[in-house]
Design an enzyme around this catalytic site. Sequence first.
Site, PDB file in Angstrom:
ATOM      1  N   CYS A  91       3.564  12.303   5.927  1.00  0.00           N
ATOM      2  CA  CYS A  91       3.479  11.529   4.683  1.00  0.00           C
ATOM      3  C   CYS A  91       4.047  12.310   3.500  1.00  0.00           C
ATOM      4  CB  CYS A  91       2.011  11.188   4.425  1.00  0.00           C
ATOM      5  SG  CYS A  91       1.711  10.467   2.807  1.00  0.00           S
ATOM      6  N   TRP A  94      -5.840   6.491  10.286  1.00  0.00           N
ATOM      7  CA  TRP A  94      -5.568   7.889  10.656  1.00  0.00           C
ATOM      8  C   TRP A  94      -6.721   8.467  11.475  1.00  0.00           C
ATOM      9  CZ3 TRP A  94      -0.733   9.102   9.768  1.00  0.00           C
ATOM     10  CH2 TRP A  94      -0.079   8.657   8.619  1.00  0.00           C
ATOM     11  N   ARG A 150      -6.959   0.532   1.948  1.00  0.00           N
ATOM     12  CA  ARG A 150      -6.426   1.259   3.091  1.00  0.00           C
ATOM     13  C   ARG A 150      -6.940   2.689   3.065  1.00  0.00           C
ATOM     14  NH1 ARG A 150      -2.925  -1.883   5.647  1.00  0.00           N
ATOM     15  NH2 ARG A 150      -2.391  -0.126   6.975  1.00  0.00           N
ATOM     16  N   THR A 177      -6.010   6.069   3.081  1.00  0.00           N
ATOM     17  CA  THR A 177      -4.746   6.785   2.905  1.00  0.00           C
ATOM     18  C   THR A 177      -4.923   8.292   2.804  1.00  0.00           C
ATOM     19  OG1 THR A 177      -4.864   6.478   0.509  1.00  0.00           O
ATOM     20  CG2 THR A 177      -3.636   4.823   1.740  1.00  0.00           C
ATOM     21  N   VAL A 178      -3.869   8.986   3.169  1.00  0.00           N
ATOM     22  CA  VAL A 178      -3.710  10.406   2.880  1.00  0.00           C
ATOM     23  C   VAL A 178      -2.699  10.524   1.752  1.00  0.00           C
ATOM     24  CG1 VAL A 178      -4.237  11.292   5.182  1.00  0.00           C
ATOM     25  CG2 VAL A 178      -1.907  10.559   4.668  1.00  0.00           C
ATOM     26  N   TYR A 202      10.419   3.254   0.177  1.00  0.00           N
ATOM     27  CA  TYR A 202       9.405   2.341   0.744  1.00  0.00           C
ATOM     28  C   TYR A 202       9.693   0.897   0.346  1.00  0.00           C
ATOM     29  CZ  TYR A 202       6.482   6.038   2.604  1.00  0.00           C
ATOM     30  OH  TYR A 202       6.015   7.071   3.363  1.00  0.00           O
TER      31      TYR A 202
HETATM   32  N1  LIG Z   1      -2.602   6.485  -1.709  1.00  0.00           N
HETATM   33  C1  LIG Z   1      -1.329   5.999  -2.000  1.00  0.00           C
HETATM   34  C2  LIG Z   1      -0.175   6.714  -1.335  1.00  0.00           C
HETATM   35  C3  LIG Z   1      -0.451   7.428  -0.086  1.00  0.00           C
HETATM   36  C4  LIG Z   1       0.062   6.668   1.068  1.00  0.00           C
HETATM   37  O1  LIG Z   1       0.686   5.606   0.931  1.00  0.00           O
HETATM   38  N2  LIG Z   1      -0.168   7.230   2.215  1.00  0.00           N
HETATM   39  C5  LIG Z   1       0.210   6.569   3.439  1.00  0.00           C
HETATM   40  C6  LIG Z   1       0.984   7.491   4.330  1.00  0.00           C
HETATM   41  S1  LIG Z   1       2.566   7.934   3.674  1.00  0.00           S
HETATM   42  C7  LIG Z   1      -1.054   6.196   4.163  1.00  0.00           C
HETATM   43  O2  LIG Z   1      -1.962   6.987   4.260  1.00  0.00           O
HETATM   44  N3  LIG Z   1      -1.123   4.984   4.682  1.00  0.00           N
HETATM   45  C8  LIG Z   1      -2.265   4.574   5.456  1.00  0.00           C
HETATM   46  C9  LIG Z   1      -2.275   3.101   5.665  1.00  0.00           C
HETATM   47  O3  LIG Z   1      -1.481   2.414   5.023  1.00  0.00           O
HETATM   48  O4  LIG Z   1      -3.088   2.657   6.485  1.00  0.00           O
HETATM   49  C10 LIG Z   1      -1.249   4.521  -1.917  1.00  0.00           C
HETATM   50  O5  LIG Z   1      -2.291   3.937  -2.071  1.00  0.00           O
HETATM   51  O6  LIG Z   1      -0.175   3.954  -1.783  1.00  0.00           O
END
Ligand SMILES: N[C@@H](CCC(=O)N[C@@H](CS)C(=O)NCC(=O)O)C(=O)O
Length: 313
Positions: free
Chosen positions: A49, A82, A115, A117-118, A181
């Site tokens: 990521c 994850w 979601r 997220t990391v 993206y």
């Molecule tokens: N937290 C941010 C950016 C972090 C982000 O998009 N991380 C992605 C990985 S690059 C993620 O963890 N996605 C998990 C998911 O969508 O389930 C967001 O809300 O957009």
Amino acid sequence: MTSQFPAETSATGAFVRQKYQFQGRFSRDGSTPFPAEAGRYRLYVSLACPWAHRAVIVRGLLGLEDTISMAVVDPVRDERGWALRDGPGHSSDGVCGFEFLSEAYLRTDPGYQGRYTVPCIWDTVTKQLVTNNYPDITLDFETQFVDFQGPGAPDLYPEALRPEIDALNAVIYTDVNDGVYKAGFAASQAPYEEAVTRLFARLDALEEHLSDRRYLVGGQLTEADIRLFTTLVRFDAVYVGHFKCNLRRLVDYPNLWGYARDLFQRPGFRETVNFDHIKRHYYMTHERLNPSGVVPLGPISDWDAPHDRARLP
Ligand SMILES: N[C@@H](CCC(=O)N[C@@H](CS)C(=O)NCC(=O)O)C(=O)O
């Protein structure tokens, strides 16, 4: 009315990024509920990521490895989100014992519906997520964890340069970091074309900007370079093909490609780049974009080729 487009897109098929839910801030002086302390906080990342990658690089450059522990998730994600398990370049979560990152989110807020997220940071004292707001994480490492940084740690966010760094970060975020993206997840032609056009216009401008200087801002490595690097290092491996950002490749830009190699080859960068995690994550997780899950073998890129950028101011 239900949209003809996937859930993460708007009525016109444009990608819409979800807003962050946890926005706790760390404080050097204890003025927030999360004072900077050693051994208290745990950073959860995916090495795939780009947003998490920033935090990995900054944590290392500042010598915060012993202060803030880090857990790396399995790069391949299914509908459960994850996972923390043993595998090449990742492992189960020894400290908090989470098997899925969702556990951290739901323990913090049982009604959480966003979601998982990391990057995100867990507080082992109050047992809750402090933040999943990636733009704050590196800035807090740089400005609030000062007392724990290693000897000779670089100042990645110098006060005098902050307006310039912030301004550049804003356009690089919109056009480049998030631009790939917006191109990749667009579910219709017009938003895709708009994103790709803006992305390459910005890359063209950055190519010019980097023709007579080694770094983006102020003649030194800053937060701005790290934010651009994490997108550039993924560009040819995943964004050109998987996200259809294919007007040009990174290797077609002499200055940007030299700049990216210059960063990659210095201590603190190369060891944070895991092309296996990057490629397997994108190609095996986004089922809508790549239903077969087949991971391409290429590209062959020589990240160790000499870069000749030390001559620049
Ligand atoms: N937290 C941010 C950016 C972090 C982000 O998009 N991380 C992605 C990985 S690059 C993620 O963890 N996605 C998990 C998911 O969508 O389930 C967001 O809300 O957009």
